[in-house]
Design a protein around this motif. Structure first.
Motif, PDB file in Angstrom:
ATOM      1  N   ALA A  10      -7.219  -6.359   0.778  1.00 47.74           N
ATOM      2  CA  ALA A  10      -6.134  -5.365   0.774  1.00 47.74           C
ATOM      3  C   ALA A  10      -6.705  -3.956   0.637  1.00 47.74           C
ATOM      4  O   ALA A  10      -6.240  -3.018   1.315  1.00 47.74           O
ATOM      5  N   LEU A  11      -7.708  -3.783  -0.215  1.00 47.98           N
ATOM      6  CA  LEU A  11      -8.346  -2.472  -0.373  1.00 47.98           C
ATOM      7  C   LEU A  11      -9.064  -2.055   0.897  1.00 47.98           C
ATOM      8  O   LEU A  11      -9.048  -0.881   1.283  1.00 47.98           O
ATOM      9  N   SER A  12      -9.670  -2.995   1.581  1.00 46.12           N
ATOM     10  CA  SER A  12     -10.340  -2.707   2.853  1.00 46.12           C
ATOM     11  C   SER A  12      -9.328  -2.259   3.904  1.00 46.12           C
ATOM     12  O   SER A  12      -9.582  -1.318   4.673  1.00 46.12           O
ATOM     13  N   LEU A  46      -3.980   6.336  -2.195  1.00 41.48           N
ATOM     14  CA  LEU A  46      -3.415   5.069  -1.754  1.00 41.48           C
ATOM     15  C   LEU A  46      -3.387   4.111  -2.939  1.00 41.48           C
ATOM     16  O   LEU A  46      -4.426   3.786  -3.510  1.00 41.48           O
ATOM     17  N   GLU A  47      -2.204   3.702  -3.311  1.00 43.16           N
ATOM     18  CA  GLU A  47      -2.040   2.742  -4.407  1.00 43.16           C
ATOM     19  C   GLU A  47      -1.823   1.363  -3.795  1.00 43.16           C
ATOM     20  O   GLU A  47      -0.917   1.181  -2.977  1.00 43.16           O
ATOM     21  N   VAL A  48      -2.644   0.412  -4.179  1.00 45.96           N
ATOM     22  CA  VAL A  48      -2.547  -0.956  -3.661  1.00 45.96           C
ATOM     23  C   VAL A  48      -2.093  -1.841  -4.808  1.00 45.96           C
ATOM     24  O   VAL A  48      -2.737  -1.911  -5.851  1.00 45.96           O
ATOM     25  N   ARG A  49      -0.958  -2.497  -4.597  1.00 46.50           N
ATOM     26  CA  ARG A  49      -0.375  -3.283  -5.678  1.00 46.50           C
ATOM     27  C   ARG A  49       0.112  -4.632  -5.142  1.00 46.50           C
ATOM     28  O   ARG A  49       0.806  -4.690  -4.131  1.00 46.50           O
ATOM     29  N   PRO A  50      -0.210  -5.744  -5.841  1.00 48.16           N
ATOM     30  CA  PRO A  50       0.272  -7.050  -5.402  1.00 48.16           C
ATOM     31  C   PRO A  50       1.803  -7.138  -5.532  1.00 48.16           C
ATOM     32  O   PRO A  50       2.380  -6.580  -6.459  1.00 48.16           O
ATOM     33  N   ILE A  51       2.398  -7.854  -4.610  1.00 50.42           N
ATOM     34  CA  ILE A  51       3.841  -8.116  -4.674  1.00 50.42           C
ATOM     35  C   ILE A  51       4.049  -9.299  -5.610  1.00 50.42           C
ATOM     36  O   ILE A  51       3.411 -10.344  -5.470  1.00 50.42           O
ATOM     37  N   ILE A  70       0.879  -1.165   0.000  1.00 51.15           N
ATOM     38  CA  ILE A  70       0.000   0.000   0.000  1.00 51.15           C
ATOM     39  C   ILE A  70       0.916   1.214   0.000  1.00 51.15           C
ATOM     40  O   ILE A  70       1.610   1.481   0.980  1.00 51.15           O
ATOM     41  N   LEU A  71       0.953   1.921  -1.123  1.00 49.64           N
ATOM     42  CA  LEU A  71       1.808   3.098  -1.271  1.00 49.64           C
ATOM     43  C   LEU A  71       0.993   4.337  -0.926  1.00 49.64           C
ATOM     44  O   LEU A  71      -0.114   4.523  -1.447  1.00 49.64           O
TER      45      LEU A  71
END
Length: 119
Positions: A93-95, A107-112, A5-6
């Protein structure tokens, strides 16, 4: 699955510094958020970054390196911090990101894709 989460935010916002009035109150919401992630088994790591003016960017092109003072991109919002979390899926993850105690932020949510120490 792991997600980053950036936290992209404007740097003009004043946040209380350690030892200043209001710091403990400001941090209480963040500590509660951290504890929620820990208790839920979602917390892997987190960090707040120094302001972008402290950044140095190494740009590599055709094998030549160039050092640039400042961040990679000059934008209104800068990368201010991150959380590394584990979540069942993108919805979770968004929650987790939406529960973050911060306003006026992207907030940028990105899978590793790969993290060697997670093997």
């Amino acid at each position: 699955m792991e997600y980053m989460i950036l936290i992209h935010e404007g740097e003009t916002a004043e946040t209380p510094q350690p030892g200043s009035p209001g710091f403990e109150t400001y941090m209480a919401d963040w500590m509660a958020y951290n504890q929620k992630l820990i208790d839920g088994g979602n917390f892997i790591g987190a960090g707040r970054l120094q302001p972008s003016l402290t950044a140095t960017t190494l740009k590599r092109s055709s094998g030549a390196d160039q050092l640039i003072d400042g961040p990679f991109a000059e934008t209104k919002e800068q990368l201010g911090g991150y959380y590394l979390v584990t979540a069942a899926d993108l919805d979770e993850a968004l929650s987790l990101a939406a529960a973050m105690p911060i306003d006026d932020v992207t907030l940028e949510v990105r899978p590793i894709a790969f993290r060697p120490e997670a093997l």
